[in-house]
Write an enzyme that holds these catalytic residues in place. Structure first.
Site, mmCIF file in Angstrom:
data_model
loop_
_atom_site.group_PDB
_atom_site.id
_atom_site.type_symbol
_atom_site.label_atom_id
_atom_site.label_comp_id
_atom_site.label_asym_id
_atom_site.label_seq_id
_atom_site.Cartn_x
_atom_site.Cartn_y
_atom_site.Cartn_z
ATOM 1 N N LYS A 1 0.843 -1.192 0.000
ATOM 2 C CA LYS A 1 0.000 0.000 0.000
ATOM 3 C C LYS A 1 0.885 1.252 0.000
ATOM 4 C CE LYS A 1 -3.970 1.577 2.859
ATOM 5 N NZ LYS A 1 -4.773 1.195 4.044
ATOM 6 N N SER B 1 -9.627 1.088 3.158
ATOM 7 C CA SER B 1 -8.833 1.923 2.289
ATOM 8 C C SER B 1 -7.750 1.173 1.507
ATOM 9 C CB SER B 1 -8.169 3.028 3.111
ATOM 10 O OG SER B 1 -7.283 2.455 4.062
ATOM 11 N N SER C 1 -9.539 -1.506 7.208
ATOM 12 C CA SER C 1 -9.027 -1.286 5.856
ATOM 13 C C SER C 1 -8.305 -2.459 5.207
ATOM 14 C CB SER C 1 -8.098 -0.091 5.840
ATOM 15 O OG SER C 1 -8.869 1.078 5.828
HETATM 16 N N1 GLN Z 1 -13.001 3.160 6.950
HETATM 17 C C1 GLN Z 1 -12.316 3.482 8.154
HETATM 18 C C2 GLN Z 1 -11.920 4.939 8.150
HETATM 19 O O1 GLN Z 1 -12.214 5.570 7.214
HETATM 20 C C3 GLN Z 1 -11.118 2.608 8.338
HETATM 21 C C4 GLN Z 1 -9.965 3.011 7.518
HETATM 22 C C5 GLN Z 1 -8.720 2.225 7.810
HETATM 23 O O2 GLN Z 1 -8.790 1.151 8.419
HETATM 24 N N2 GLN Z 1 -7.590 2.776 7.446
HETATM 25 O O3 GLN Z 1 -11.327 5.439 9.045
#
Ligand code: GLN
Length: 490
Positions: A77, A152, A176
């Site tokens: 990532k 994400s 994510s």
């Molecule tokens: N969807 C969650 C957020 O927007 C988790 C994102 C993540 O785990 N980086 O914070």
């Protein structure tokens, strides 16, 4: 044609049957064929990968020992720092950022022989659940190009599901890794907080962030975890807990498995097709001899509210470093020095990141701190205790990873709260610091994957992986390949 796993690729390289260069060639071929549609990658460096592959092939030819991921192409990532290329976090503010060092996990992967081919797309600074908040472009779901891959870590999930690579790394602050794994029909593991060093992971919510694997199956997730887990003095939150042999542990019989079911994970808002698939998965465990035990998690109903205070508070503090002076983009014609900060941040951050910085700053400000942030910390403790109680009775807690399958691109962009609510089943594991894994457990009528989530106690990865492995030995959802990828392979 089934897609090769990390282990199969590694074995082929070690035996000299199919060399590392050949695997890199194939991966580049599938990037060229598929990525114009998927847009899973932000950047890749084929020449660098080829050079590394050549070294591995030479080592094999000389009969020298090679690592557990020898010659295997992987993606990471783009919020994980690499000395090569750029680390953009899908943000304008870091669009030209070249990290001066490699993240701990990058060093671990490379010393295991893995070849990091490129960097995958994400929601800006990992804030989002759909990979639409990237400054570059949205990534698409290989099962349906009209649908999001989740987020994400959507780029990593999309690339693995499409067979571009067999494994990738993501980060998980509130789901994510697990949620995009479930949307794309692959396996995703968020390790226990402290299991993997976050050195070189660009911080979002420091008390929640963990790096973990996205793979086709549980055995590969165990292998990747094996390589990246363990104490690193450069991250004081990484725990000095021995790293067991996760891979060998998978072959041990899973006797007396107790699966916890919490009513709170099957409440209103759960899509009926997701519910049916998850219930069928639980029946499968029962058929395999597991005991199903009801557990109660009375405070998880506050998890989304709690998470969206803790995460944004930490984010507002972590993102203060992007000031147009130390890092990244600086405004072109600032009026004065205050304007350097204001304009650089205004231009450099996207709407969702700005929203979270404002929410987090508000929650931490004097007069509101006790009402919001401090209260959220107290609720966090209650959620943690709920899980501690549950794990007195059971080995793992099972439920859906996400209340719905992947949604259409754009569908939730105008309604941030609707998007936040989609994190209802994943954020608790981060708040409690416990490990969670998502494995494919079915499809909707329209052909979108559904994920089963299993969560375990702190450092309970061996039993968690064993339970998930047991499920995959009895089912074949994880072997399904999206039509787009099988057409490309033909
Ligand atoms: N969807 C969650 C957020 O927007 C988790 C994102 C993540 O785990 N980086 O914070």
């Amino acid at each position: 044609m089934p897609m090769p796993t990390l282990m199969e690729i590694r074995d082929a390289v070690r035996s000299g049957r199919v060399g590392a260069r050949e695997w890199i060639d194939r991966a580049i071929g599938s990037i060229q064929r598929l990525d114009p549609q998927l847009r899973a990658l932000i950047s890749y460096d084929g020449d660098r990968a080829m050079d590394l592959a050549e070294q591995i092939d030479e080592q094999v030819a000389r009969g020298e020992p090679v690592g557990p991921l020898a010659g295997v192409p992987v993606l990471i990532k783009d919020n994980i720092c690499t000395r090569f290329g750029r680390t953009t976090c899908a943000s304008r503010i870091l669009e030209n950022f070249e990290a001066p060092y490699d993240a701990h996990v990058v060093q671990r992967l490379e010393s295991a022989g893995a070849i990091i081919l490129g960097k995958t797309n994400l929601d800006e600074f990992a804030m989002g659940s759909s990979t639409e908040n990237s400054v570059w472009f949205p990534t698409r779901n290989p099962w349906s190009l009209e649908h999001v891959p989740g987020g994400s870590s959507g780029g990593s999930a999309s690339a693995v599901a499409a067979g571009v690579v067999a494994g990738a790394l993501g980060s998980d602050t509130g789901g994510s890794i697990r949620q995009p794994a479930s949307f794309c029909g692959i396996t995703g593991l968020k390790p226990t907080y402290g299991r993997v060093s976050r050195y070189g992971l660009v911080a979002y919510g420091s008390s929640l962030d963990q790096i973990g694997p996205l793979t086709r199956d549980v055995a590969d997730a165990a292998l990747l975890l094996q390589v990246i887990a363990g104490r690193d003095p450069r991250d004081s939150t990484s725990v000095d807990e021995p790293v067991p042999d996760y891979v060998a542990g998978l072959d041990r019989p899973v006797d007396g498995l107790r699966i916890g079911l919490a009513r709170e994970y099957f409440g209103a808002g759960l899509d009926p097709e997701v519910r049916a698939a998850v219930e069928a998965a639980i029946a499968e465990f029962q058929a395999a001899g597991a005991e199903i035990v009801p557990v109660s998690l009375p405070h998880v109903k506050y998890a989304v509210a709690c998470y969206y205070l803790v995460a944004v508070a930490e984010a507002s503090s972590n993102l203060a470093r992007y000031d147009g002076v130390h890092y990244g983009r600086r405004a072109e014609r600032p009026q004065d020095y205050i304007d350097v900060y204001c304009s650089s941040r205004q231009e450099g951050f996207g709407a969702e990141v700005r929203r979270r910085i404002m929410l987090g700053t508000y929650a931490l400000s004097s007069g509101y701190y006790d009402a919001y942030y401090l209260k959220a910390l107290k609720v966090r403790t209650l959620i943690k205790r709920d899980f501690e109680e549950a794990f007195r009775l059971v080995d793992v807690v099972a439920g859906p990873t996400s209340p719905s399958p992947a949604w259409r691109l754009g569908e939730k962009l105008e309604d941030p709260l609707a998007m936040y609510l989609m994190d209802i089943y994943t954020v608790s594991a981060n708040l409690a610091g416990i490990p969670g894994i998502s494995v494919p457990c079915g499809f909707t009528q329209t052909g979108l994957p559904i994920g089963l989530q299993l969560m375990g106690p702190h450092f309970g990865e061996p039993r968690l992986l064993a339970a998930a492995g047991l499920y995959q030995r009895r089912t074949d959802w994880h072997t399904r390949v999206p039509p787009l990828a099988s057409a490309a392979a033909a």
